[in-house]
Design a protein around this motif. Structure first.
Motif, PDB file in Angstrom:
ATOM      1  N   GLY A 115       0.808  -1.216   0.000  1.00 37.42           N
ATOM      2  CA  GLY A 115       0.000   0.000   0.000  1.00 37.42           C
ATOM      3  C   GLY A 115       0.836   1.258   0.000  1.00 37.42           C
ATOM      4  O   GLY A 115       0.316   2.361   0.136  1.00 37.42           O
ATOM      5  N   LYS A 116       2.148   1.134  -0.189  1.00 32.17           N
ATOM      6  CA  LYS A 116       3.014   2.308  -0.042  1.00 32.17           C
ATOM      7  C   LYS A 116       2.706   3.415  -1.054  1.00 32.17           C
ATOM      8  O   LYS A 116       2.685   4.583  -0.699  1.00 32.17           O
ATOM      9  N   THR A 117       2.464   3.039  -2.300  1.00 33.75           N
ATOM     10  CA  THR A 117       2.271   4.067  -3.328  1.00 33.75           C
ATOM     11  C   THR A 117       1.040   4.922  -3.075  1.00 33.75           C
ATOM     12  O   THR A 117       1.072   6.136  -3.259  1.00 33.75           O
ATOM     13  N   THR A 118      -0.044   4.289  -2.682  1.00 29.91           N
ATOM     14  CA  THR A 118      -1.265   5.069  -2.476  1.00 29.91           C
ATOM     15  C   THR A 118      -1.246   5.793  -1.131  1.00 29.91           C
ATOM     16  O   THR A 118      -1.828   6.868  -1.007  1.00 29.91           O
ATOM     17  N   GLN A 119      -0.594   5.219  -0.117  1.00 33.94           N
ATOM     18  CA  GLN A 119      -0.721   5.775   1.231  1.00 33.94           C
ATOM     19  C   GLN A 119       0.320   6.839   1.566  1.00 33.94           C
ATOM     20  O   GLN A 119      -0.009   7.841   2.179  1.00 33.94           O
ATOM     21  N   ILE A 120       1.587   6.595   1.198  1.00 31.07           N
ATOM     22  CA  ILE A 120       2.630   7.525   1.647  1.00 31.07           C
ATOM     23  C   ILE A 120       2.355   8.978   1.205  1.00 31.07           C
ATOM     24  O   ILE A 120       2.453   9.888   2.018  1.00 31.07           O
ATOM     25  N   PRO A 121       1.955   9.205  -0.062  1.00 31.78           N
ATOM     26  CA  PRO A 121       1.649  10.592  -0.424  1.00 31.78           C
ATOM     27  C   PRO A 121       0.544  11.194   0.448  1.00 31.78           C
ATOM     28  O   PRO A 121       0.609  12.368   0.811  1.00 31.78           O
ATOM     29  N   GLN A 122      -0.439  10.381   0.805  1.00 27.93           N
ATOM     30  CA  GLN A 122      -1.515  10.899   1.669  1.00 27.93           C
ATOM     31  C   GLN A 122      -0.998  11.208   3.070  1.00 27.93           C
ATOM     32  O   GLN A 122      -1.357  12.224   3.662  1.00 27.93           O
ATOM     33  N   LEU A 182     -10.719  13.910  -9.142  1.00 27.89           N
ATOM     34  CA  LEU A 182      -9.413  13.733  -9.775  1.00 27.89           C
ATOM     35  C   LEU A 182      -9.104  14.960 -10.633  1.00 27.89           C
ATOM     36  O   LEU A 182      -9.927  15.385 -11.438  1.00 27.89           O
ATOM     37  N   GLY A 183      -7.938  15.534 -10.398  1.00 27.17           N
ATOM     38  CA  GLY A 183      -7.578  16.753 -11.138  1.00 27.17           C
ATOM     39  C   GLY A 183      -7.635  17.977 -10.244  1.00 27.17           C
ATOM     40  O   GLY A 183      -7.130  19.031 -10.609  1.00 27.17           O
ATOM     41  N   ASP A 184      -8.288  17.836  -9.085  1.00 23.73           N
ATOM     42  CA  ASP A 184      -8.279  18.952  -8.129  1.00 23.73           C
ATOM     43  C   ASP A 184      -7.099  18.783  -7.171  1.00 23.73           C
ATOM     44  O   ASP A 184      -5.976  19.041  -7.537  1.00 23.73           O
ATOM     45  N   GLU A 185      -7.411  18.301  -5.960  1.00 18.51           N
ATOM     46  CA  GLU A 185      -6.338  18.181  -4.972  1.00 18.51           C
ATOM     47  C   GLU A 185      -5.335  17.089  -5.357  1.00 18.51           C
ATOM     48  O   GLU A 185      -4.154  17.171  -5.061  1.00 18.51           O
ATOM     49  N   VAL A 186      -5.855  16.044  -5.972  1.00 15.62           N
ATOM     50  CA  VAL A 186      -5.012  14.955  -6.452  1.00 15.62           C
ATOM     51  C   VAL A 186      -5.070  14.956  -7.966  1.00 15.62           C
ATOM     52  O   VAL A 186      -6.170  14.951  -8.541  1.00 15.62           O
ATOM     53  N   GLY A 187      -3.937  14.983  -8.608  1.00 16.03           N
ATOM     54  CA  GLY A 187      -3.940  15.005 -10.060  1.00 16.03           C
ATOM     55  C   GLY A 187      -2.825  14.153 -10.628  1.00 16.03           C
ATOM     56  O   GLY A 187      -2.045  13.556  -9.871  1.00 16.03           O
ATOM     57  N   TYR A 188      -2.779  14.085 -11.939  1.00 15.74           N
ATOM     58  CA  TYR A 188      -1.673  13.341 -12.558  1.00 15.74           C
ATOM     59  C   TYR A 188      -1.277  13.961 -13.882  1.00 15.74           C
ATOM     60  O   TYR A 188      -2.088  14.655 -14.519  1.00 15.74           O
ATOM     61  N   THR A 189      -0.049  13.732 -14.291  1.00 13.07           N
ATOM     62  CA  THR A 189       0.417  14.190 -15.597  1.00 13.07           C
ATOM     63  C   THR A 189       1.172  13.068 -16.291  1.00 13.07           C
ATOM     64  O   THR A 189       2.097  12.494 -15.724  1.00 13.07           O
ATOM     65  N   ILE A 190       0.724  12.737 -17.482  1.00 16.74           N
ATOM     66  CA  ILE A 190       1.464  11.835 -18.359  1.00 16.74           C
ATOM     67  C   ILE A 190       1.516  12.526 -19.713  1.00 16.74           C
ATOM     68  O   ILE A 190       0.838  13.543 -19.902  1.00 16.74           O
ATOM     69  N   SER A 215      -6.181   7.883  -9.498  1.00 15.24           N
ATOM     70  CA  SER A 215      -7.632   7.839  -9.355  1.00 15.24           C
ATOM     71  C   SER A 215      -8.021   7.138  -8.049  1.00 15.24           C
ATOM     72  O   SER A 215      -8.966   7.532  -7.379  1.00 15.24           O
ATOM     73  N   ARG A 216      -7.236   6.148  -7.662  1.00 17.95           N
ATOM     74  CA  ARG A 216      -7.497   5.496  -6.382  1.00 17.95           C
ATOM     75  C   ARG A 216      -7.324   6.473  -5.212  1.00 17.95           C
ATOM     76  O   ARG A 216      -8.153   6.537  -4.304  1.00 17.95           O
ATOM     77  N   VAL A 217      -6.252   7.255  -5.256  1.00 22.65           N
ATOM     78  CA  VAL A 217      -5.980   8.170  -4.143  1.00 22.65           C
ATOM     79  C   VAL A 217      -7.045   9.274  -4.083  1.00 22.65           C
ATOM     80  O   VAL A 217      -7.513   9.632  -2.999  1.00 22.65           O
ATOM     81  N   SER A 218      -7.474   9.765  -5.233  1.00 20.09           N
ATOM     82  CA  SER A 218      -8.503  10.808  -5.198  1.00 20.09           C
ATOM     83  C   SER A 218      -9.789  10.240  -4.617  1.00 20.09           C
ATOM     84  O   SER A 218     -10.503  10.914  -3.883  1.00 20.09           O
ATOM     85  N   GLU A 219     -10.063   8.984  -4.904  1.00 24.59           N
ATOM     86  CA  GLU A 219     -11.245   8.337  -4.338  1.00 24.59           C
ATOM     87  C   GLU A 219     -11.144   8.222  -2.822  1.00 24.59           C
ATOM     88  O   GLU A 219     -12.079   8.540  -2.091  1.00 24.59           O
ATOM     89  N   GLU A 220      -9.974   7.764  -2.380  1.00 23.72           N
ATOM     90  CA  GLU A 220      -9.789   7.604  -0.939  1.00 23.72           C
ATOM     91  C   GLU A 220      -9.911   8.940  -0.218  1.00 23.72           C
ATOM     92  O   GLU A 220     -10.387   9.017   0.910  1.00 23.72           O
ATOM     93  N   MET A 221      -9.451  10.008  -0.885  1.00 23.15           N
ATOM     94  CA  MET A 221      -9.508  11.320  -0.236  1.00 23.15           C
ATOM     95  C   MET A 221     -10.849  11.995  -0.460  1.00 23.15           C
ATOM     96  O   MET A 221     -11.101  13.085   0.080  1.00 23.15           O
TER      97      MET A 221
END
Length: 693
Positions: A75-82, A121-129, A111-117
């Motif tokens: 769970g490190k990837t989703t949790q540590i940033p939070q 998606l795109g507001d407080e939690v976003g991504y760039t590729i 998208s998982r982290v934005s859901e948990e928070m």
DNA sequence: GAGCACTGC
């Protein structure tokens, strides 16, 4: 894991597997579907990493670099940033970044982290590729991105000043861009002591990663202020299940037969559960499936045999993930596409491996069997072989790649002393020097190995291989940038042709409809023209054996390249069918790949023709032998090229694929006088010989 | 008449 999905409800979506929280999740996993926010919170607390929340925050607070050794599913990837956000690391407009090697992982984790928070998606939690920036300048506090995108960001902001913490995930994969990023982050740390790094790595790499980031100077205690320079290492256990390993008692001679008979005996003797077999390529997979399905003594009853490789149409790939009917057993015969990125929606996986791969890779494969419950792994080699013959890890990409792009990227970031750069895995000096030679020949670095202006800076700005970028720059002089940008876009996708088993002849016929005497590059322009004229129709693609998804991507890349070209002052202009200028522009980028025809054996032996089909084949098989101008290497035109068996006297190629012979892929005929025209510094005027470098 | 796979800007 199954708590994320109830069988019989909505079919779960397949996602990147690396983190426990995102193994299976469906779009309906929101508060309105009966899983409340409290439930998500409970799930977060059940992840193994939760126990280490305080420890992680303490270590990040007190250490410049924290290395988190985490098994899959921790769970490190989703949790540590939070956790970092909750602890205030995103306050004052700062941003927490988390990089991933792959686009899909970036999207699913974000998208998982934005859901948990509970945020959009795109507001407080976003991504760039690449091609997708789902962030908001004002709102985004946690940002997921590919490491390649972060490297690009450094060209505008070399110190990455808007980030307070940068978490580099999957660092143990040692991808090229992760390694470059790590080397640069180490440099940034010296200038920005307040920056924190979190490096997520697998066990075996943790120590070397720690010593790489250890910048504490011997005998000096300069750590009273600011974070400790010595990296902290923290281990977080995963949630994988036990996998029992079996080895072959003696070496197997025919691994395909061995795989097939192992599958059949598992089917006979083992309780229910699916089987995943790793083989090397499509041919082996087809052969194994043939053997499995023709075994007609009744044992195969209840076996559902499915291939899995990247060339397979999407619908066929999806079959692999559909639930196995009760009383049946699914056998997936796969290339290593299934090694890292996929979790099969099956109750149990048993696993066969074909050597040689690295030990790390074998462990990864075995791990596939323990994703959702205990599993078994049958290795088709002996334990001695595993212990003594197999290398511990794959060779980092850095040490086996063409480094021209890497070198120019570092140059653009102001790293002048490439040979002295501190890499996590140093490439060989020879490879670096080869890269410098190519860049010098392209005119993008000067005698002092500094980027030339403007060409060098322009080439660095274009997100393509420098030879392709140079070809685009040259197209400006020849007035054919529209055409050359199209060619560049086609060259950066895998293949624009749709190939499937059993339709080779149709594909060849379709190619002939577009084939240009000038070669593959001009053929690409013909295909693209047809695609545009059809109104970008998928139906048109289907009829012409053109890969619709590849063409969509070509279009996307084209648009990006046109925007960049305009920014660099390249006029978007079409040469209206004058293919000579297009070919000159291509030559201006790829002159170093020029070849001359040495021998051409034309099938003139009529009598051979008449004897047998086999010998006819032989007569045809004499493809022309070419030699590269640069190093007199023997090369042949690849049979997939439209110039196969046409054998023009002079050609340039885009790339080489080495099998039993060296085959040139994407070949174009040229006039040798162009070589001295576009690269007089590389080719001497009087004779086409390499200029000694 | 060839063909390991995957990833990224």
């Amino acid at each position: 894991m199954s708590r994320f999905w109830k069988p019989g409800t909505e079919k779960p979506r397949l996602v990147e597997d690396e983190e426990g929280g995102v193994l299976f999740f469906s779009a309906s996993l929101t508060s309105s579907s009966g899983y409340g926010y409290a439930n998500l919170e409970k799930q977060r607390q059940r992840l193994p990493v939760y126990k280490y929340r305080t420890a992680i925050l303490y270590l990040v607070e007190t250490h410049a670099t924290t290395i988190v050794v985490g098994e899959t599913g921790s769970g490190k990837t989703t949790q540590i940033p939070q956790y970092l956000k909750e602890a205030g690391w995103a306050e004052g407009g700062r941003i927490i970044a988390c990089t991933q090697p792959r686009r899909l992982a970036v999207q699913t984790v974000a998208s998982r982290v934005s859901e948990e928070m509970g945020v959009r998606l795109g507001d407080e939690v976003g991504y760039t590729i690449r091609f997708e920036d789902i962030t908001s300048t004002e709102l985004t506090r946690i940002k997921f991105l590919t490491d390649g995108v972060l490297l690009r960001e450094m060209m505008d902001d070399p110190l990455l000043s808007k980030y307070s913490v940068i978490m580099v995930d999957e660092a143990h994969e040692r991808s090229l861009s992760t390694d470059i990023l790590l080397g640069l982050l180490k440099k940034i740390q010296r200038r920005r002591p307040e920056l924190r790094l979190v490096i997520s790595s697998a066990t075996i790499e943790a120590k070397s990663m720690a010593s790489f980031f250890n910048t504490r100077r011997q005998g000096r205690d300069d750590e009273e202020h600011g974070p400790k320079k010595e990296p902290a290492i923290l281990s977080v256990e995963g949630r994988g299940f036990n996998v029992q390993i079996f080895y072959a008692e003696e070496p197997v001679s025919d691994y395909i037969r061995a795989a097939v008979s192992t599958v059949l005996s598992i089917h006979d003797e083992e309780p229910s559960g699916d089987i995943l077999v790793f083989l090397t390529g499509q041919d082996d997979i087809d052969a194994a499936i043939q053997l499995l399905t023709e075994d007609s003594d009744g044992r195969k009853k209840g076996l559902i045999v499915l291939p899995l490789y990247s060339g397979l149409p999407r619908a066929d790939q999806d079959l692999v993930f559909s639930p196995t009917p009760r009383g049946k057993r699914k056998v997936v015969i796969s290339t290593n596409i299934a090694e890292t990125s996929l979790t099969l929606e099956v109750t149990d996986i048993e696993n066969l491996v074909v050597a040689p791969i690295s030990k790390a890779s074998a462990r990864q494969r075995a791990g596939r069997a323990g994703r959702v419950r205990p599993g078994k792994c049958y290795r088709l080699y002996t334990e001695e072989y595993f212990m003594n013959e197999m290398s511990a890890d794959g060779i980092p990409e850095m040490q086996r790649s063409n480094l021209v792009s890497t070198v120019i990227q570092l140059k653009a970031l102001g790293i002048d002393n490439i040979l002295g750069f501190d890499w996590p895995a140093s490439p060989s000096p020879e490879a670096l020097i080869r890269a410098l030679e190519v860049l010098y020949a392209l005119g993008v670095i000067d005698d002092d190995a500094k980027l030339t202006s403007p060409a060098g800076f322009q080439v660095a700005e274009i997100p393509l291989d420098p030879m392709v970028s140079k070809m685009i720059l040259a197209s400006n002089d020849y007035g054919c940038s529209e055409e050359v940008i199209t060619i560049a876009a086609v060259l950066s996708v895998q293949s624009i042709w749709f190939s499937a088993r059993g339709v080779q002849k149709e594909l060849d016929e379709a190619k002939l409809r577009f084939a240009a005497a000038e070669g593959d590059h001009v053929t690409f322009l013909n295909v693209h023209k047809g695609f545009i004229q059809s109104g970008k129709s998928s139906n048109w693609c289907h009829k012409n054996h053109v890969n619709y998804h590849a063409m969509k991507k070509v279009d996307e890349i084209r648009q990006q390249l046109r925007r960049i070209a305009q920014r660099l002052g390249i006029a978007l202009k079409s040469c209206e069918g004058d293919m000579q200028v297009v070919r000159k522009a291509v030559t201006a980028g790829f002159f170093a790949n020029a070849c001359r025809l040495e021998v051409s054996i034309v099938s003139t032996c009529k009598e051979i023709f008449d004897i047998s089909p086999f010998k006819t084949k032989l007569a045809f098989s004499h493809n022309g032998l070419y030699k590269t101008i640069r190093s007199s290497q023997e090369v042949y035109i690849h049979p997939s090229s439209v110039l196969f068996r046409v054998n023009p006297k002079w050609v340039i190629f885009h790339s080489i694929v080495s099998t039993d012979r060296q085959y040139m892929r994407n070949v174009m005929s040229i006039d040798p006088s162009w070589l001295t025209e576009v690269a007089p510094q590389f080719y001497q005027q009087q004779q086409i010989n390499p200029r000694p470098l």
